[in-house]
Design a protein around this motif. Structure first.
Motif, PDB file in Angstrom:
ATOM      1  N   PHE A  93       0.820  -1.215   0.000  1.00  0.00           N
ATOM      2  CA  PHE A  93       0.000   0.000   0.000  1.00  0.00           C
ATOM      3  C   PHE A  93       0.853   1.264   0.000  1.00  0.00           C
ATOM      4  O   PHE A  93       0.366   2.353  -0.281  1.00  0.00           O
ATOM      5  CB  PHE A  93      -0.911   0.022   1.236  1.00  0.00           C
ATOM      6  CG  PHE A  93      -2.073  -0.929   1.182  1.00  0.00           C
ATOM      7  CD1 PHE A  93      -1.940  -2.213   0.681  1.00  0.00           C
ATOM      8  CD2 PHE A  93      -3.312  -0.544   1.646  1.00  0.00           C
ATOM      9  CE1 PHE A  93      -3.004  -3.093   0.655  1.00  0.00           C
ATOM     10  CE2 PHE A  93      -4.397  -1.414   1.623  1.00  0.00           C
ATOM     11  CZ  PHE A  93      -4.241  -2.702   1.126  1.00  0.00           C
ATOM     12  N   GLY A  94       2.120   1.115   0.392  1.00  0.00           N
ATOM     13  CA  GLY A  94       2.990   2.284   0.503  1.00  0.00           C
ATOM     14  C   GLY A  94       2.778   3.055   1.796  1.00  0.00           C
ATOM     15  O   GLY A  94       3.066   4.255   1.870  1.00  0.00           O
ATOM     16  N   TYR A  95       2.270   2.363   2.852  1.00  0.00           N
ATOM     17  CA  TYR A  95       1.987   3.020   4.122  1.00  0.00           C
ATOM     18  C   TYR A  95       3.036   2.616   5.163  1.00  0.00           C
ATOM     19  O   TYR A  95       3.441   1.461   5.240  1.00  0.00           O
ATOM     20  CB  TYR A  95       0.612   2.615   4.661  1.00  0.00           C
ATOM     21  CG  TYR A  95      -0.565   2.960   3.768  1.00  0.00           C
ATOM     22  CD1 TYR A  95      -0.457   3.871   2.720  1.00  0.00           C
ATOM     23  CD2 TYR A  95      -1.801   2.367   3.992  1.00  0.00           C
ATOM     24  CE1 TYR A  95      -1.535   4.169   1.920  1.00  0.00           C
ATOM     25  CE2 TYR A  95      -2.900   2.669   3.206  1.00  0.00           C
ATOM     26  CZ  TYR A  95      -2.761   3.565   2.152  1.00  0.00           C
ATOM     27  OH  TYR A  95      -3.843   3.846   1.369  1.00  0.00           O
ATOM     28  N   TRP A  96       3.402   3.590   5.992  1.00  0.00           N
ATOM     29  CA  TRP A  96       4.341   3.339   7.091  1.00  0.00           C
ATOM     30  C   TRP A  96       3.755   3.898   8.382  1.00  0.00           C
ATOM     31  O   TRP A  96       3.110   4.950   8.379  1.00  0.00           O
ATOM     32  CB  TRP A  96       5.692   4.014   6.807  1.00  0.00           C
ATOM     33  CG  TRP A  96       6.371   3.481   5.584  1.00  0.00           C
ATOM     34  CD1 TRP A  96       6.108   3.818   4.290  1.00  0.00           C
ATOM     35  CD2 TRP A  96       7.389   2.489   5.529  1.00  0.00           C
ATOM     36  NE1 TRP A  96       6.901   3.099   3.418  1.00  0.00           N
ATOM     37  CE2 TRP A  96       7.710   2.279   4.158  1.00  0.00           C
ATOM     38  CE3 TRP A  96       8.078   1.758   6.488  1.00  0.00           C
ATOM     39  CZ2 TRP A  96       8.678   1.364   3.739  1.00  0.00           C
ATOM     40  CZ3 TRP A  96       9.050   0.859   6.072  1.00  0.00           C
ATOM     41  CH2 TRP A  96       9.339   0.674   4.716  1.00  0.00           C
ATOM     42  N   ASP A  97       3.964   3.187   9.488  1.00  0.00           N
ATOM     43  CA  ASP A  97       3.506   3.650  10.797  1.00  0.00           C
ATOM     44  C   ASP A  97       2.020   4.025  10.744  1.00  0.00           C
ATOM     45  O   ASP A  97       1.626   5.120  11.154  1.00  0.00           O
ATOM     46  CB  ASP A  97       4.349   4.843  11.250  1.00  0.00           C
ATOM     47  CG  ASP A  97       4.218   5.102  12.742  1.00  0.00           C
ATOM     48  OD1 ASP A  97       3.991   4.143  13.492  1.00  0.00           O
ATOM     49  OD2 ASP A  97       4.322   6.278  13.146  1.00  0.00           O
ATOM     50  N   TRP A  98       1.212   3.079  10.280  1.00  0.00           N
ATOM     51  CA  TRP A  98      -0.222   3.309  10.067  1.00  0.00           C
ATOM     52  C   TRP A  98      -0.979   2.915  11.339  1.00  0.00           C
ATOM     53  O   TRP A  98      -1.048   1.740  11.685  1.00  0.00           O
ATOM     54  CB  TRP A  98      -0.680   2.490   8.867  1.00  0.00           C
ATOM     55  CG  TRP A  98      -2.105   2.711   8.441  1.00  0.00           C
ATOM     56  CD1 TRP A  98      -2.917   3.738   8.784  1.00  0.00           C
ATOM     57  CD2 TRP A  98      -2.862   1.867   7.568  1.00  0.00           C
ATOM     58  NE1 TRP A  98      -4.149   3.592   8.179  1.00  0.00           N
ATOM     59  CE2 TRP A  98      -4.137   2.459   7.433  1.00  0.00           C
ATOM     60  CE3 TRP A  98      -2.584   0.672   6.891  1.00  0.00           C
ATOM     61  CZ2 TRP A  98      -5.146   1.882   6.647  1.00  0.00           C
ATOM     62  CZ3 TRP A  98      -3.579   0.109   6.110  1.00  0.00           C
ATOM     63  CH2 TRP A  98      -4.832   0.714   5.977  1.00  0.00           C
ATOM     64  N   HIS A  99      -1.570   3.881  12.032  1.00  0.00           N
ATOM     65  CA  HIS A  99      -2.297   3.645  13.270  1.00  0.00           C
ATOM     66  C   HIS A  99      -3.740   3.240  12.929  1.00  0.00           C
ATOM     67  O   HIS A  99      -4.684   3.993  13.174  1.00  0.00           O
ATOM     68  CB  HIS A  99      -2.256   4.894  14.151  1.00  0.00           C
ATOM     69  CG  HIS A  99      -0.895   5.194  14.694  1.00  0.00           C
ATOM     70  ND1 HIS A  99      -0.618   5.249  16.049  1.00  0.00           N
ATOM     71  CD2 HIS A  99       0.291   5.442  14.069  1.00  0.00           C
ATOM     72  CE1 HIS A  99       0.668   5.539  16.241  1.00  0.00           C
ATOM     73  NE2 HIS A  99       1.231   5.651  15.052  1.00  0.00           N
TER      74      HIS A  99
END
Length: 322
Positions: A90-96
């Motif tokens: 998804f290209g997401y980092w540190d997703w809360h």
């Protein structure tokens, strides 16, 4: 009064949501395109909208009828903090994700890696049900895996474990996207079988498989070699036997490490049934370290298939509330 849970199978292509009863049956489900790339907040809103639509369509309310929502998602997922440390797809980092979803939906939200969620689904309601320890292997584009030990999902201290597809079975072998060479999934995944079949067809033009795909290599899939083997094609038989040896090699490694009660094999290839399972069991029986024991790991086919992720995600609260 009946109570339900929601299971979300979050994929790069689709967001699938199921309404699941206490007997692990999917009562109703909805699916929408994930529509990547887009910001995390938009994906969160889409998940919430689909969940609400499904609940309303069944004339239910979150407050009275829904126990919790569970989400299975790709990436390095920490279910304790509710944070996806990274999701490369998804290209997401540190997703809360948990915090975000609990602001959008009433009730508790649980998250887990999608392969772990699918494994948990097979463990509680599919091919691995009734065991205390199981390893669920999915032969797909890669090799997905989930490990259940004493009724709990095991993913290591950093939530990045159970990547069994990235254990090496061929030193300095085929390059893998993970950066290593010779990973199990480069030999024993459905994609690997497709690639090996295409390579064999390019080298050998006179066989049944060419007729089956109408001379079009784009039509080759993981089923091609199995179908041609059943039709008596020698090359296809060699391909399937080689594939089974690759799968067995990894399974024996898994058994020798964990000695689980059950190994459950999923993915489209598992639908070959005993054509795949019987020779697999034979090879494993010959090399399993505990081959002389009265207690042996059972190798079975998955039962839930595409429903495993939804059922497993919908059941995450049960694991957390034990």
């Amino acid at each position: 009064m009946k109570r339900y849970t929601l299971g979300v199978d979050l994929g790069g292509t689709n967001i699938a949501v199921g309404l699941v009863d206490e007997a692990y049956h999917i009562i109703d489900h909805l699916s929408r395109k994930t529509n990547l790339p887009r910001p995390e907040s938009e994906v969160e809103q889409s998940i919430a909208e689909i969940c609400r639509e499904l609940v309303e369509r069944n004339h239910l309310s979150f407050e009275q009828d829904i126990l919790w929502t569970g989400i299975g998602t790709p990436g390095s997922v920490n279910p304790n903090t509710g944070i996806i440390e990274f999701n490369a797809n998804f290209g997401y980092w540190d997703w809360h994700l948990t915090d975000a979803m609990e602001k959008l939906l009433p009730g508790k939200v649980y998250i887990e890696n999608d392969a772990n969620a699918a494994a948990y689904g097979e463990y509680i309601a599919g091919g691995a049900r009734g065991s205390r320890s199981a390893v669920v292997i999915t032969l797909g584009t890669g090799i997905g895996s989930g490990i259940i030990l004493d009724g709990k999902i095991f993913s290591g201290f950093n939530s990045a474990g159970a990547e069994i597809g990235h254990t090496v079975i061929e030193m300095d072998g085929r390059p893998c996207m993970c950066g290593r060479k010779g990973c199990w999934e480069k030999y024993a995944s459905a994609r690997a079988l497709e690639e090996d079949t295409r390579a064999a067809l390019e080298a050998h033009k006179d066989n049944i498989m060419w007729k089956m795909v109408d001379g079009d290599l784009k039509k080759v899939n993981a089923k091609t070699a199995f179908d041609a083997m059943r039709a008596g094609d020698t090359l296809a038989t060699e391909l399937v036997e080689q594939f089974v040896r690759y799968v067995a090699c990894g399974l024996i490694n898994v058994i020798n490490i964990f000695q689980p009660e059950i190994i459950c094999i999923g993915g489209g290839v598992s639908r070959e049934g005993e054509t795949l399972m019987a020779p697999l069991r034979k090879l494993v029986d010959e090399e399993d370290f505990a081959r002389n024991s009265n207690h042996r790991t059972k190798i079975v086919a998955a039962e839930l298939h595409n429903d495993a992720g939804i059922i497993g995600a919908a059941s995450l609260g049960r694991q957390n509330n034990k």
